[in-house]
Design an enzyme around this catalytic site. Structure first.
Site, mmCIF file in Angstrom:
data_model
loop_
_atom_site.group_PDB
_atom_site.id
_atom_site.type_symbol
_atom_site.label_atom_id
_atom_site.label_comp_id
_atom_site.label_asym_id
_atom_site.label_seq_id
_atom_site.Cartn_x
_atom_site.Cartn_y
_atom_site.Cartn_z
ATOM 1 N N GLY A 1 39.447 38.569 40.497
ATOM 2 C CA GLY A 1 40.229 39.456 41.483
ATOM 3 C C GLY A 1 40.519 39.943 42.537
ATOM 4 O O GLY A 1 39.015 40.782 42.767
ATOM 5 N N GLY B 1 37.965 50.326 43.876
ATOM 6 C CA GLY B 1 38.468 50.137 45.038
ATOM 7 C C GLY B 1 37.658 49.968 45.796
ATOM 8 O O GLY B 1 38.550 49.545 47.381
ATOM 9 N N ARG C 1 38.500 45.363 44.957
ATOM 10 C CA ARG C 1 38.147 46.371 46.429
ATOM 11 C C ARG C 1 38.506 45.365 47.243
ATOM 12 O O ARG C 1 37.873 45.844 48.322
ATOM 13 C CB ARG C 1 37.225 46.646 46.306
ATOM 14 C CG ARG C 1 35.592 45.705 46.146
ATOM 15 C CD ARG C 1 34.641 46.695 46.557
ATOM 16 N NE ARG C 1 33.516 45.421 46.533
ATOM 17 C CZ ARG C 1 32.368 45.380 46.692
ATOM 18 N NH1 ARG C 1 32.485 46.389 46.733
ATOM 19 N NH2 ARG C 1 31.741 44.169 46.156
ATOM 20 N N LYS D 1 37.996 45.497 52.904
ATOM 21 C CA LYS D 1 37.091 44.868 51.873
ATOM 22 C C LYS D 1 36.939 47.188 51.711
ATOM 23 O O LYS D 1 36.449 47.344 52.641
ATOM 24 C CB LYS D 1 36.030 44.772 52.353
ATOM 25 C CG LYS D 1 35.447 44.623 50.832
ATOM 26 C CD LYS D 1 33.639 43.991 51.144
ATOM 27 C CE LYS D 1 32.969 43.151 50.222
ATOM 28 N NZ LYS D 1 31.976 42.536 50.289
ATOM 29 N N ARG E 1 38.335 30.437 46.727
ATOM 30 C CA ARG E 1 36.965 30.150 46.293
ATOM 31 C C ARG E 1 36.900 29.487 44.672
ATOM 32 O O ARG E 1 38.565 29.362 44.491
ATOM 33 C CB ARG E 1 36.111 31.898 45.049
ATOM 34 C CG ARG E 1 36.526 32.755 46.308
ATOM 35 C CD ARG E 1 37.236 34.082 45.680
ATOM 36 N NE ARG E 1 37.351 35.209 46.206
ATOM 37 C CZ ARG E 1 36.709 36.490 47.246
ATOM 38 N NH1 ARG E 1 35.824 36.132 46.552
ATOM 39 N NH2 ARG E 1 36.807 36.512 48.116
ATOM 40 N N ASP F 1 32.620 32.932 42.072
ATOM 41 C CA ASP F 1 33.545 33.744 42.737
ATOM 42 C C ASP F 1 33.139 34.033 43.782
ATOM 43 O O ASP F 1 33.517 34.558 45.243
ATOM 44 C CB ASP F 1 34.342 35.087 42.051
ATOM 45 C CG ASP F 1 32.725 35.830 41.416
ATOM 46 O OD1 ASP F 1 32.158 35.574 41.051
ATOM 47 O OD2 ASP F 1 32.884 36.789 42.723
ATOM 48 N N ASN F 2 31.841 33.539 44.650
ATOM 49 C CA ASN F 2 31.445 33.639 45.869
ATOM 50 C C ASN F 2 31.134 32.472 46.574
ATOM 51 O O ASN F 2 29.941 32.390 47.659
ATOM 52 C CB ASN F 2 29.908 34.829 45.368
ATOM 53 C CG ASN F 2 30.324 36.064 45.531
ATOM 54 O OD1 ASN F 2 30.981 36.629 45.172
ATOM 55 N ND2 ASN F 2 29.253 37.067 44.401
#
Ligand code: AMP
Ligand code: MG
Length: 494
Positions: free
Chosen positions: A92, A128, A95, A115, A185, A254-255
């Site tokens: 999730g 974060g 950051r 980000k 994603r 996730d990327n």
């Protein structure tokens, strides 16, 4: 009379509206002393925003996360993911925050996200935050990719927060504003498949179809077609990466986006000497994400996406697996088609029916580069120069190369003359300037250590026009010193 435009962005937040339960509402952490480091004015205008307003004190507060603009509904998005092959059920936005969406000047829906805007419920042990160096790195590389014509998330702004972040040493903190076709994603599908089940996965898939693949809405088998369509975009994307020597470095599920944009510029880098095993990332000691492995990893990731879609593809589990497997098994052929298109353009050869012969011709050139340890970008650009009538560079580069004379006559026999169109295609397939690793590091060091943004701005100006050779920028076309590349390591920008 039309209502007056909102001062910053005209938000229209479909993810918040359509996918409640897929995120948590969350606020960015205010910055103590925000300073605007870089604003992408052209992109701001594309998003319908006024660059001068964004550069004003009120705009900088927004870009620092200190003030939530009218119409924004900031959320942290939930996702899971396979990292280096291991499944993490809960990643999730740890950051990052999605500020909202806008419809841009071309009618495209775009996410505006931060980000480094502070801790969220997904932060686990992280702070974060984002350090200034990695924020500037993402800005530089994503804008380079865009200029190279490769689908990518964009960078709208970098603001230094005035707060220090603790890494191996204390570093100035920053917020990067990222713009994306969306942030969905493969890992987003994995999160809902793992925690919720097919009904929620279906909602997400329907959202993605509506947003990115609207023609599939009318399909008799929309979810199987979605898998194939995402596979097609990823096949094209990775082929384009390979064409410029890009190594993503952390192709975790996730990327990998559903939209087909490159996302998450952490330990990415550009290859210098051609060698398929090239890896720069400090955490990729096994070479899982090496240059030459990227197409295979894309397929592996798409198989993970397929697993989440199985219940939607067919109620009969066996038939679902069969259908999805057929799509995944067809990917190598699709990847080969895109690779051939990219590398034919690099060689300046037109399309013919004899794909096998052309593959051999391309492979043989790459073998020469590898054997003779030649710089990938320089060598292909020298081929372009030769095709355009000046073989000086090619001759000196290849003076010692074994087998080149023979290869050259085959190349010339294959394409004796170049039409202006073919030459233009070849030029745009062979950049003169890429963000060379030593230049990137020097620019970031000057910005972070000496508060000097001049090298960053200079490099940015060079890589924004990668295809036209300029004598004044000659040094930016040169490879890094060998000693630099041998010891070069990149890090996840955490
Ligand atoms: P990445 O390696 O950048 O793709 O990030 C993987 C996961 O780690 C994501 O869930 C990120 O949100 C999370 N993450 C990375 N860095 C931090 C940080 N400094 N604080 C909190 N979470 C982070
Ligand atoms: Mg990531």
């Amino acid at each position: 009379m039309n209502a007056p435009a909102p001062p910053f962005f005209a938000f229209d937040n479909s993810y918040v509206r359509d996918l409640e339960e897929f995120y948590v509402h969350w606020k960015p952490t205010p910055a103590s002393k925000p300073v605007l480091i870089r604003l992408n004015e052209e992109l701001a205008r594309e998003l319908g925003a006024d660059p001068a307003a964004l550069a004003s004190p009120a705009g900088i507060e927004i870009l620092a996360g200190s003030r939530v603009p009218e119409g924004a509904e900031p959320i942290a998005q939930a996702y899971a993911g396979h990292q280096f092959g291991q499944f993490s059920p809960q990643l999730g936005d740890g950051r990052a925050l999605l500020l909202g969406e806008v419809i841009d000047r071309n009618g495209e829906r775009r996410d505006i996200a931060f980000k480094g805007s502070g801790r969220t419920p997904f932060s686990r042990n992280g702070d974060g935050k984002c350090a200034l160096g990695p924020a500037l790195r993402e800005y530089l590389i994503s804008e380079a990719m865009h200029a190279l014509g490769i689908p990518t998330t964009r960078s709208l702004a970098v603001v230094a927060t005035g707060d220090m972040v603790r890494r191996d040493r204390a570093q100035p903190g920053a917020v990067l504003t990222r713009v994306a076709a969306s942030h969905v994603r493969v890992g987003t599908f994995q999160f809902f498949a793992a925690h919720q089940g097919p009904e929620q996965v279906k909602r997400l898939a329907d959202y993605v179809i509506a947003r990115h693949y609207p023609t599939l809405a009318a399909s008799a088998q929309p979810y199987l077609d979605l898998l194939a369509a995402v596979g097609e975009r990823q096949a094209e994307l990775v082929a384009r990466w390979l064409g410029v020597g890009f190594i993503h470095g952390v192709m975790n599920t996730d990327n990998m986006t559903l939209s087909g944009e490159t996302i998450d510029y952490g330990p990415c880098a550009f290859m210098e000497v051609y060698s398929p095993g090239t890896v720069f990332s400090s955490i990729d000691s096994a070479g899982r994400y090496a240059y030459g492995k990227q197409a295979g990893i894309a397929r592996w990731n798409l198989a993970r996406l397929a697993e989440t879609l199985l219940p939607l593809i067919d109620a009969d589990a066996e038939r679902a697996v069969q259908a999805a497997t057929a799509v995944i098994d067809a990917l190598p052929e699709r990847q080969a088609v895109h690779w051939l298109r990219v590398f034919r353009a690099k060689l300046g050869i037109d399309e013919t029916d004899d794909a096998e012969a052309d593959r051999t011709l391309i492979d043989d050139f790459l073998r020469i580069l590898k054997q003779d340890r030649l710089d990938f970008t320089v060598a292909f650009r020298a081929l372009f120069d030769a095709a355009a009538g000046d073989a000086t560079r090619l001759n000196s580069l290849m003076a010692e190369a074994t087998d080149f004379a023979d290869w050259r006559s085959r190349w010339q026999a294959r394409q004796p003359t170049h039409s202006p169109d073919l030459l233009a295609t070849m030029q745009h397939a062979n950049p003169c300037y890429i963000p060379r690793n030593h230049r990137v590091e020097a620019a970031l060091d000057a910005a972070v250590d000496d508060n000097n943004l001049a090298p960053f701005e200079r490099l940015l100006a060079v890589i924004r026009a990668p295809f036209d050779e300029r004598p004044t920028d000659a040094e930016y076309a040169e490879p890094a010193p060998t000693e630099f590349t041998t010891g070069y390591m990149t890090f996840c920008g955490t």
